[in-house]
Motif scaffolding. Sequence first.
Motif, PDB file in Angstrom:
ATOM      1  N   PHE A 150      -5.785 -10.128  -2.848  1.00 36.07           N
ATOM      2  CA  PHE A 150      -5.574  -9.047  -2.708  1.00 36.07           C
ATOM      3  C   PHE A 150      -5.566  -9.180  -1.391  1.00 36.07           C
ATOM      4  O   PHE A 150      -7.283  -9.841  -1.095  1.00 36.07           O
ATOM      5  CB  PHE A 150      -6.823  -8.580  -3.926  1.00 36.07           C
ATOM      6  N   GLY A 204      -8.556  -5.504   1.201  1.00 35.20           N
ATOM      7  CA  GLY A 204      -8.273  -4.611   0.398  1.00 35.20           C
ATOM      8  C   GLY A 204      -9.699  -3.825   1.036  1.00 35.20           C
ATOM      9  O   GLY A 204     -10.609  -5.286   1.314  1.00 35.20           O
ATOM     10  N   ALA A 236       1.187  -1.241   0.063  1.00 37.88           N
ATOM     11  CA  ALA A 236       0.416  -0.001   0.177  1.00 37.88           C
ATOM     12  C   ALA A 236       0.871   1.097  -0.170  1.00 37.88           C
ATOM     13  O   ALA A 236       1.909   0.914   0.477  1.00 37.88           O
ATOM     14  CB  ALA A 236      -0.881   0.099   1.412  1.00 37.88           C
ATOM     15  N   GLU A 237       0.488   2.346  -0.811  1.00 35.00           N
ATOM     16  CA  GLU A 237       1.477   3.259  -1.222  1.00 35.00           C
ATOM     17  C   GLU A 237       1.518   3.697   0.617  1.00 35.00           C
ATOM     18  O   GLU A 237       1.829   5.061   1.188  1.00 35.00           O
ATOM     19  CB  GLU A 237       0.760   4.572  -1.769  1.00 35.00           C
ATOM     20  N   LYS A 264     -12.978  -3.905  -8.038  1.00 34.05           N
ATOM     21  CA  LYS A 264     -12.514  -2.919  -9.153  1.00 34.05           C
ATOM     22  C   LYS A 264     -11.663  -4.110  -9.760  1.00 34.05           C
ATOM     23  O   LYS A 264     -11.126  -4.214 -11.167  1.00 34.05           O
ATOM     24  CB  LYS A 264     -12.262  -1.549  -9.294  1.00 34.05           C
ATOM     25  N   GLY A 315      -1.395  -0.480  -8.744  1.00 39.40           N
ATOM     26  CA  GLY A 315      -2.111  -1.357  -8.231  1.00 39.40           C
ATOM     27  C   GLY A 315      -2.499  -1.858  -9.853  1.00 39.40           C
ATOM     28  O   GLY A 315      -3.146  -3.044  -9.788  1.00 39.40           O
ATOM     29  N   ALA A 316      -3.603  -1.135 -10.314  1.00 39.03           N
ATOM     30  CA  ALA A 316      -4.439  -1.460 -11.585  1.00 39.03           C
ATOM     31  C   ALA A 316      -3.513  -2.372 -12.651  1.00 39.03           C
ATOM     32  O   ALA A 316      -4.723  -2.881 -13.149  1.00 39.03           O
ATOM     33  CB  ALA A 316      -5.535  -0.014 -12.093  1.00 39.03           C
ATOM     34  N   PHE A 321       0.728   3.993  -6.435  1.00 36.11           N
ATOM     35  CA  PHE A 321      -0.369   3.645  -6.193  1.00 36.11           C
ATOM     36  C   PHE A 321      -1.208   2.863  -6.718  1.00 36.11           C
ATOM     37  O   PHE A 321      -1.213   1.764  -7.735  1.00 36.11           O
ATOM     38  CB  PHE A 321      -1.132   5.506  -6.758  1.00 36.11           C
ATOM     39  N   GLY A 322      -2.879   2.730  -6.121  1.00 30.85           N
ATOM     40  CA  GLY A 322      -3.591   2.027  -6.329  1.00 30.85           C
ATOM     41  C   GLY A 322      -4.241   2.235  -7.975  1.00 30.85           C
ATOM     42  O   GLY A 322      -4.178   0.966  -8.646  1.00 30.85           O
ATOM     43  N   GLU A 323      -4.733   3.275  -8.078  1.00 34.17           N
ATOM     44  CA  GLU A 323      -5.058   3.380  -9.753  1.00 34.17           C
ATOM     45  C   GLU A 323      -4.136   3.513 -10.627  1.00 34.17           C
ATOM     46  O   GLU A 323      -4.404   3.188 -11.853  1.00 34.17           O
ATOM     47  CB  GLU A 323      -5.723   4.619  -9.563  1.00 34.17           C
ATOM     48  N   THR A 382     -12.675  -1.366  -4.356  1.00 43.68           N
ATOM     49  CA  THR A 382     -11.424  -1.907  -4.660  1.00 43.68           C
ATOM     50  C   THR A 382     -11.697  -3.825  -4.980  1.00 43.68           C
ATOM     51  O   THR A 382     -10.755  -3.671  -6.391  1.00 43.68           O
ATOM     52  CB  THR A 382     -10.221  -1.526  -3.607  1.00 43.68           C
TER      53      THR A 382
HETATM   54  P1  ADP Z   1      -8.230   1.317   1.962  1.00 42.45           P
HETATM   55  O1  ADP Z   1      -9.127   1.744   1.439  1.00 42.45           O
HETATM   56  O2  ADP Z   1      -7.943   0.538   2.982  1.00 42.45           O
HETATM   57  O3  ADP Z   1      -6.842   2.057   1.403  1.00 42.45           O
HETATM   58  P2  ADP Z   1      -7.735  -0.266  -0.603  1.00 42.45           P
HETATM   59  O4  ADP Z   1      -8.526  -1.423  -1.478  1.00 42.45           O
HETATM   60  O5  ADP Z   1      -7.756   1.126  -1.738  1.00 42.45           O
HETATM   61  O6  ADP Z   1      -7.883  -0.203   0.616  1.00 42.45           O
HETATM   62  O7  ADP Z   1      -6.149  -0.434  -0.583  1.00 42.45           O
HETATM   63  C1  ADP Z   1      -5.687  -1.605  -0.615  1.00 42.45           C
HETATM   64  C2  ADP Z   1      -4.815  -2.210  -1.817  1.00 42.45           C
HETATM   65  O8  ADP Z   1      -4.820  -2.127  -3.041  1.00 42.45           O
HETATM   66  C3  ADP Z   1      -3.271  -0.523  -1.543  1.00 42.45           C
HETATM   67  O9  ADP Z   1      -2.259  -1.623  -2.002  1.00 42.45           O
HETATM   68  C4  ADP Z   1      -4.078   0.432  -2.631  1.00 42.45           C
HETATM   69  O10 ADP Z   1      -3.031   0.548  -3.125  1.00 42.45           O
HETATM   70  C5  ADP Z   1      -4.305  -0.739  -3.733  1.00 42.45           C
HETATM   71  N1  ADP Z   1      -5.474   0.123  -4.842  1.00 42.45           N
HETATM   72  C6  ADP Z   1      -6.478   0.361  -4.429  1.00 42.45           C
HETATM   73  N2  ADP Z   1      -7.195   1.009  -5.744  1.00 42.45           N
HETATM   74  C7  ADP Z   1      -6.356  -0.152  -6.434  1.00 42.45           C
HETATM   75  C8  ADP Z   1      -7.435  -0.221  -7.894  1.00 42.45           C
HETATM   76  N3  ADP Z   1      -7.718   0.387  -8.290  1.00 42.45           N
HETATM   77  N4  ADP Z   1      -6.305  -1.385  -8.476  1.00 42.45           N
HETATM   78  C9  ADP Z   1      -5.657  -2.296  -7.759  1.00 42.45           C
HETATM   79  N5  ADP Z   1      -5.264  -2.098  -6.757  1.00 42.45           N
HETATM   80  C10 ADP Z   1      -5.695  -0.967  -5.963  1.00 42.45           C
END
Ligand code: ADP
Length: 499
Positions: A243, A245, A194-195, A252, A229-230, A224-226, A249
Amino acid sequence: MNVAQSFPYAKPAFLDGKPKRLLIDGKWVDSLSGKTFETRDPATGELLATVAEGNAADIDLAVKAARRAFDGPWSKVKPFERQQMLLALADALDRNFEEMALLDALDMGGPISGLLGRRRRNVGMLRYYAGMATNLHGETIENSMQPGEYFSYTLKEPIGVVGAIIPWNGPLTAAIWKIGPAIATGCTIVLKPAEESPLSALRLGELALEVGFPEGVLNIVPGFGETAGAALAAHPDVDKIAFTGSHVTGQKILQASVGNLKRVSLELGGKSPDIVFADADLDLAVPGAGMGVFGNTGQVCSAGTRLFVERKVYDEFVGRVAEYGNSLRVGNGLDPTTQIGPLVSQQQLERVTGYLKIGRDEGARTISGGERLTKGDLAKGYFVPPTVFTDVKDDMRIAKEEIFGPVLSAIPFDDIDEVTRRANATSFGLGSGVWTRDVSKAHRLAKTIRAGSVWVNCYGAMDVAVPFGGYKMSGFGRESGIQHLDEYLNVKSVWIRTA
Ligand code: ADP
């Protein structure tokens, strides 16, 4: 870093002021874009490190490295050798555990006492998966073809390149929970921490190289997630995404997986019920239910956030939980006496304080906590105290939505059938608690609650040998336990004509 100096811990050597890089193909590299991001201490706002920001191109390099290793030398590494690697990593983690705990305490704010207490569990997890590496086997299966004509058996084979995307609420544990089974089964892995909290995963990567993990087997790409991660979730050459989280997410990730129909396991959030009967040992239940929701500042996917209390003892019990919450020491995670650290980020602070307002606007009554703490040094961080809402109705947002903060919604009930129905009236199903001295009630609820874990007269017990995972929108797939490895394996059936 002033804060670390004012507590009885040396600054982790890893925080040497140098930018942290990506681990790709056995080497530490800058991101292709040259971009970095900052990771800061949520208790003080102080800068801990700048970290290379991986994006889609870096993920692609990491996946290619993981694929080369998987198709090449790694496929010839014997289970016994994978076992030795995991054991060596476990030993290295054990030797460096204080540093790892400190990195998580600084990066995500968790109380150091609790993080240090996870040594046995975290090191033990790696050893458990090491043990499993030499315990993978298919089956020989009696078929009903003409007698003696066909011999059939199964092989369990590693699924391939695993993309692991982990959250910030337990960074080290989450990383081990993915790396352990991936290496045990012979997969290769691209881990995106996680970031908010990339440091312990990066340090674990250093330890993995030190103990001889081969090139490309473990790649770590913070970002970053978007973006990062994406890109990992959508990558056509990733065979599985593991995964942990939020459910948003998770949705997604599942959508992103359709391009190559990759295997997905999702460990998502919850709105877990914790049910207290009047016949329970209330002295046990007060701290149990309290820590079940306030622990880790409520940033736990299985937190028991909906506290159902039998009406006869409702006022007394809820009052005692509020008092218990007030008695917990809120402060900097590096203080050994801290029980409740800060929330992880400004964004998380806004989310939680937003729900505090929503709860008040919906008509719930706050009997403890309820406001951000800003006295003295606390003003520098994202501190919210244990908060108890009463007069909560099942259809209020604070009773339905995951808050991910130290916020309890207390709800009275009258009988077991009613509470079962109401406890199950949620789109989630991760954890659940039952407090009673009546063994029949305990067993009835253990059977009828729709959640992946039921804790009776305790809350949140976890062990690497016991499966953990969700029902409904809390996700699918199980982590821990023997079944966990199946998430990383393909089953191949082999037919031999013997006639
Ligand atoms: P929180 O809301 O608890 O931070 P997230 O589900 O957003 O939980 O984050 C958990 C992990 O998912 C982090 O590593 C984050 O970077 C990643 N993440 C967030 N958005 C996306 C995405 N669209 N696709 C893949 N990974 C993502």
